[in-house]
Design an enzyme around this catalytic site. Structure first.
Site, mmCIF file in Angstrom:
data_model
loop_
_atom_site.group_PDB
_atom_site.id
_atom_site.type_symbol
_atom_site.label_atom_id
_atom_site.label_comp_id
_atom_site.label_asym_id
_atom_site.label_seq_id
_atom_site.Cartn_x
_atom_site.Cartn_y
_atom_site.Cartn_z
ATOM 1 N N LYS A 109 0.879 -1.178 -0.085
ATOM 2 C CA LYS A 109 -0.042 -0.009 -0.158
ATOM 3 C C LYS A 109 0.766 1.293 -0.086
ATOM 4 O O LYS A 109 2.220 1.257 0.422
ATOM 5 C CB LYS A 109 -1.099 0.056 1.247
ATOM 6 C CG LYS A 109 -2.112 0.912 1.007
ATOM 7 C CD LYS A 109 -3.335 0.173 0.437
ATOM 8 C CE LYS A 109 -4.482 0.943 0.156
ATOM 9 N NZ LYS A 109 -5.661 0.213 -0.381
HETATM 10 P P1 NAD Z 1 -13.724 7.793 -3.324
HETATM 11 O O1 NAD Z 1 -12.841 8.630 -3.033
HETATM 12 O O2 NAD Z 1 -14.232 7.504 -4.891
HETATM 13 O O3 NAD Z 1 -15.116 7.766 -2.576
HETATM 14 C C1 NAD Z 1 -15.054 7.748 -1.082
HETATM 15 C C2 NAD Z 1 -16.416 8.279 -0.516
HETATM 16 O O4 NAD Z 1 -16.509 8.133 0.790
HETATM 17 C C3 NAD Z 1 -16.752 9.519 -0.949
HETATM 18 O O5 NAD Z 1 -18.153 9.741 -1.301
HETATM 19 C C4 NAD Z 1 -16.555 10.559 0.398
HETATM 20 O O6 NAD Z 1 -17.247 11.735 0.373
HETATM 21 C C5 NAD Z 1 -17.059 9.438 1.211
HETATM 22 N N1 NAD Z 1 -16.452 9.799 2.439
HETATM 23 C C6 NAD Z 1 -15.441 9.891 2.786
HETATM 24 N N2 NAD Z 1 -15.110 10.124 4.207
HETATM 25 C C7 NAD Z 1 -16.576 9.802 4.814
HETATM 26 C C8 NAD Z 1 -16.862 9.774 6.001
HETATM 27 N N3 NAD Z 1 -16.213 10.146 7.016
HETATM 28 N N4 NAD Z 1 -18.362 9.460 6.434
HETATM 29 C C9 NAD Z 1 -18.813 9.130 4.996
HETATM 30 N N5 NAD Z 1 -18.632 9.166 3.834
HETATM 31 C C10 NAD Z 1 -17.108 9.625 3.627
HETATM 32 O O7 NAD Z 1 -13.125 6.191 -2.945
HETATM 33 P P2 NAD Z 1 -13.523 4.757 -3.377
HETATM 34 O O8 NAD Z 1 -12.742 4.438 -4.398
HETATM 35 O O9 NAD Z 1 -15.013 4.705 -3.514
HETATM 36 O O10 NAD Z 1 -13.153 3.849 -1.935
HETATM 37 C C11 NAD Z 1 -13.904 3.758 -0.928
HETATM 38 C C12 NAD Z 1 -13.463 3.061 0.060
HETATM 39 O O11 NAD Z 1 -13.278 1.469 -0.723
HETATM 40 C C13 NAD Z 1 -12.166 3.164 0.453
HETATM 41 O O12 NAD Z 1 -12.039 2.757 1.825
HETATM 42 C C14 NAD Z 1 -11.137 2.170 -0.455
HETATM 43 O O13 NAD Z 1 -9.875 1.861 0.104
HETATM 44 C C15 NAD Z 1 -11.998 1.124 -0.488
HETATM 45 N N6 NAD Z 1 -11.461 0.215 -1.682
HETATM 46 C C16 NAD Z 1 -11.663 0.817 -2.829
HETATM 47 C C17 NAD Z 1 -11.447 -0.093 -4.207
HETATM 48 C C18 NAD Z 1 -11.450 0.651 -5.491
HETATM 49 O O14 NAD Z 1 -11.279 -0.046 -6.344
HETATM 50 N N7 NAD Z 1 -11.883 1.796 -5.441
HETATM 51 C C19 NAD Z 1 -11.014 -1.246 -3.785
HETATM 52 C C20 NAD Z 1 -10.990 -1.835 -2.513
HETATM 53 C C21 NAD Z 1 -11.304 -1.021 -1.614
#
Ligand code: NAD
Length: 420
Positions: A109
Site C-alpha cells: 500500500k
Molecule cells: P472515493 O474517494 O471515490 O469515495 C469515497 C467516498 O466516501 C466519497 O463519497 C466520500 O465523500 C465518502 N466519505 C469519505 N469520508 C467519509 C466519512 N467520514 N463519512 C461518510 N462518507 C465519507 O473512494 P472509493 O474508491 O469509492 O473507495 C472507498 C473505499 O473503498 C475506500 O476505503 C477504499 O480503500 C476502498 N476500496 C476501494 C477500491 C477501489 O477499487 N476503488 C477497492 C477496494 C477497497
C-alpha cells in the site's frame, strides 16, 4: 532518497479474527511474525510546488507487506490522515485479500499525507510524479504494482505509469492498474469493486436462502465504490437503496431513493446533500438506520465500540477497508449481525486489477463481458471457499476468510523454504 524504517504491527492483522485464524492453523510465534510484519517499509518527503508557487513537503510511504504469492500489489491514497500505521495495516490486508481470492499477487500500500480533494489536477500530477521519483526503484510490473485508492484515480495512475517509464526508459504498462482505457486500462475496472461486492452479496443471499424482496439498503460513501454499488442495486429489484452519504451529509427516503438522480445531484453540487425527494441525515444516523443491509464504502474505523450496539442492519457488507474496528466486530458478532469482511467483499477491484496486469503483460485486451464473467467466477469460488472454511471451523466469515488467506500464504512460504 526514501528511508527504510523499522515497522509497526498492522492493526487489522492483530484483530481477534486474524488471531483466531492463526490459532486454528496452529501457527507458531516465529511464523506469526513472518505473516504479520511487512517485508519492507519505505518513507520519503515529497517536495512539491503548489499552483500558487509555494514549496511544500509531503510525508509519503510505500509499505510492501508480502510477495510470497506474487509481486507486491496495492493502492495509493492521497489523504490528510495517512500515516505509517494506516498504510501498514492496509498493505497487510492486501496480502490476505489477494490470497483469499486466489490471484497470484502479494500485498502492498502507498500513501501521501495530503488532502487529495483540494489538489488541482496539475498539483495531483506533481504529487504522483514525485511519488514515483521517490519510490520508483521499488516499483515495477514484477516488483510492486500500485492502483488507485482514496482521492487517486485513473489519471493519477496514467501519470505514475508515464513517470515510471521515463525513469526506466522503456514501456511497462503493467507497473500500475486502474489506468484509463486509453492508457492500457482494462474494461470493467471502474465498476469492479462494486460489482464484485454485489456478486458476493448475491451469493450470500442465495446461501442463506433470504427471499425477502426488496431488501432495504443504506450505503456509507457515494464515491467510485459506494456510488457504483448504488447504481447496480437501483437496477436490481431485489434491492431498494434508502440512504447514501458522503463526507458532508447523507440523504434518506424510506420509500427508496432515486439513485441516478441523487448521484447526478452529487456530480453537480459536490455532495448528495439536499438531493430532491429525500431528507438530509448525518453519517452517524445512516449507520443506525433500520435497514436490512448496511454497506460501508467510505473509510476505515467507521463502526466502532460506540455505535456498533445501535446498528439495526442484519447484514454488513464491507466495501471499504477495515471499516469496522476489532472491538465493534466482537459486538456485532455477539448481536448475530453478519459481517461480510473486506478481504472478501471488496476484492473485486484487485481481481480486475489482476486482469488488467495480465492483459498488459500479454499486450492483448479482453471485452467487458469476458472481464465480468471471469470476475464472477473468481468471486463465486472465493465466497464458497470462505463459507466452507468458516463452517468447517465454526467461526464467522472474517475468521474463515483469514484462515483461507493465511493458509495460502503459508503454503507459498513453505514451498519457498522460508518455513517448514
Ligand atoms: P472515493 O474517494 O471515490 O469515495 C469515497 C467516498 O466516501 C466519497 O463519497 C466520500 O465523500 C465518502 N466519505 C469519505 N469520508 C467519509 C466519512 N467520514 N463519512 C461518510 N462518507 C465519507 O473512494 P472509493 O474508491 O469509492 O473507495 C472507498 C473505499 O473503498 C475506500 O476505503 C477504499 O480503500 C476502498 N476500496 C476501494 C477500491 C477501489 O477499487 N476503488 C477497492 C477496494 C477497497
Amino acid at each position: 532518497m526514501p528511508q527504510t524504517l523499522s515497522e509497526p504491527m498492522g492493526g487489522a492483522l492483530s484483530s481477534a479474527a486474524a488471531m483466531a485464524a492463526l490459532d486454528l492453523l496452529g501457527v507458531d510465534e516465529v511464523t506469526r511474525q513472518l505473516l504479520l510484519r511487512p517485508d519492507h517499509v519505505y518513507s520519503a518527503q515529497l517536495a512539491i510546488t503548489t499552483d500558487a508557487g509555494r514549496e511544500v513537503s509531503l510525508p509519503a510511504w510505500r509499505v510492501q507487506h508480502s510477495n510470497a504469492r506474487g509481486p507486491y500489489k496495492g493502492g495509493l491514497r492521497f489523504h490528510p490522515d495517512v500515516d505509517l500505521d494506516e498504510v501498514t495495516t492496509l498493505a497487510s490486508l492486501m496480502s490476505v485479500k489477494t490470497a483469499v481470492v486466489g490471484i497470484p499477487l502479494g500485498g502492498a500500500k502507498g500513501g501521501v499525507r495530503v488532502d487529495g480533494r483540494n489538489l488541482s489536477a496539475a498539483e495531483r500530477e506533481r504529487v504522483a510524479r514525485a511519488y514515483v521519483r521517490a519510490f520508483g526503484e521499488y516499483l515495477g510490473p514484477t516488483k510492486d504494482i500500485p492502483a488507485p485508492d482514496v482521492n487517486t484515480d485513473g489519471a493519477t495512475m496514467a501519470w505514475v505509469l508515464d513517470e515510471y517509464e521515463r525513469l526506466i526508459g522503456h514501456s511497462a504498462p503493467g507497473v500500475t492498474t486502474g489506468k484509463p482505457l486509453g492508457m492500457f486500462g482494462s474494461q470493467g475496472r471502474e465498476t469492479a469493486t462494486s460489482l464484485g461486492g454485489k456478486y458476493v452479496l448475491d451469493e450470500l443471499l442465495d446461501h442463506l436462502n433470504i427471499r425477502k424482496r426488496p431488501l432495504t439498503v443504506a450505503i456509507q460513501g457515494a464515491g467510485n465504490v459506494g456510488g457504483g454499488l448504488a447504481r447496480l442495486m437501483a437496477e436490481d429489484d431485489r434491492f431498494q437503496v434508502v440512504a447514501i452519504s458522503d463526507t458532508h451529509s447523507g440523504v434518506y427516503r424510506s420509500a427508496g431513493l432515486d439513485v441516478p438522480d441523487v448521484l447526478q445531484h452529487k456530480t453537480k453540487t459536490g455532495s448528495v446533500e439536499n438531493a430532491e425527494y429525500s431528507h438530509n441525515i448525518t453519517n452517524s444516523e445512516l449507520l443506525t438506520l433500520p435497514v436490512d443491509v448496511l454497506v460501508l464504502a467510505a473509510l476505515e474505523n467507521q463502526v466502532t465500540a460506540t455505535n456498533a450496539a445501535e446498528m439495526e442492519a442484519k447484514i454488513v457488507l464491507e466495501l471499504a477497508n477495515h471499516p469496522v474496528t476489532s472491538e465493534a466486530d466482537d459486538i456485532l458478532s455477539q448481536r448475530n449481525v453478519l459481517v461480510v469482511p473486506d478481504i472478501l467483499a471488496n476484492a473485486g477491484g484487485v481481481v480486475v486489477s489482476y486482469f488488467e496486469w495480465v492483459q498488459n503483460q500479454q499486450n492483448f485486451y479482453w471485452p467487458e463481458t469476458e472481464v465480468h464473467q471471469r470476475l464472477h467466477q473468481i468471486m463465486h469460488t472465493a465466497f464458497a471457499d470462505v463459507v466452507r472454511t468458516a463452517s468447517a471451523h465454526n467461526v464467522d466469515l472474517r475468521a474463515g476468510a483469514y484462515v483461507v488467506g493465511f493458509s495460502r500464504m503459508l503454503t507459498a512460504l513453505r514451498w519457498r523454504g522460508v518455513i517448514h
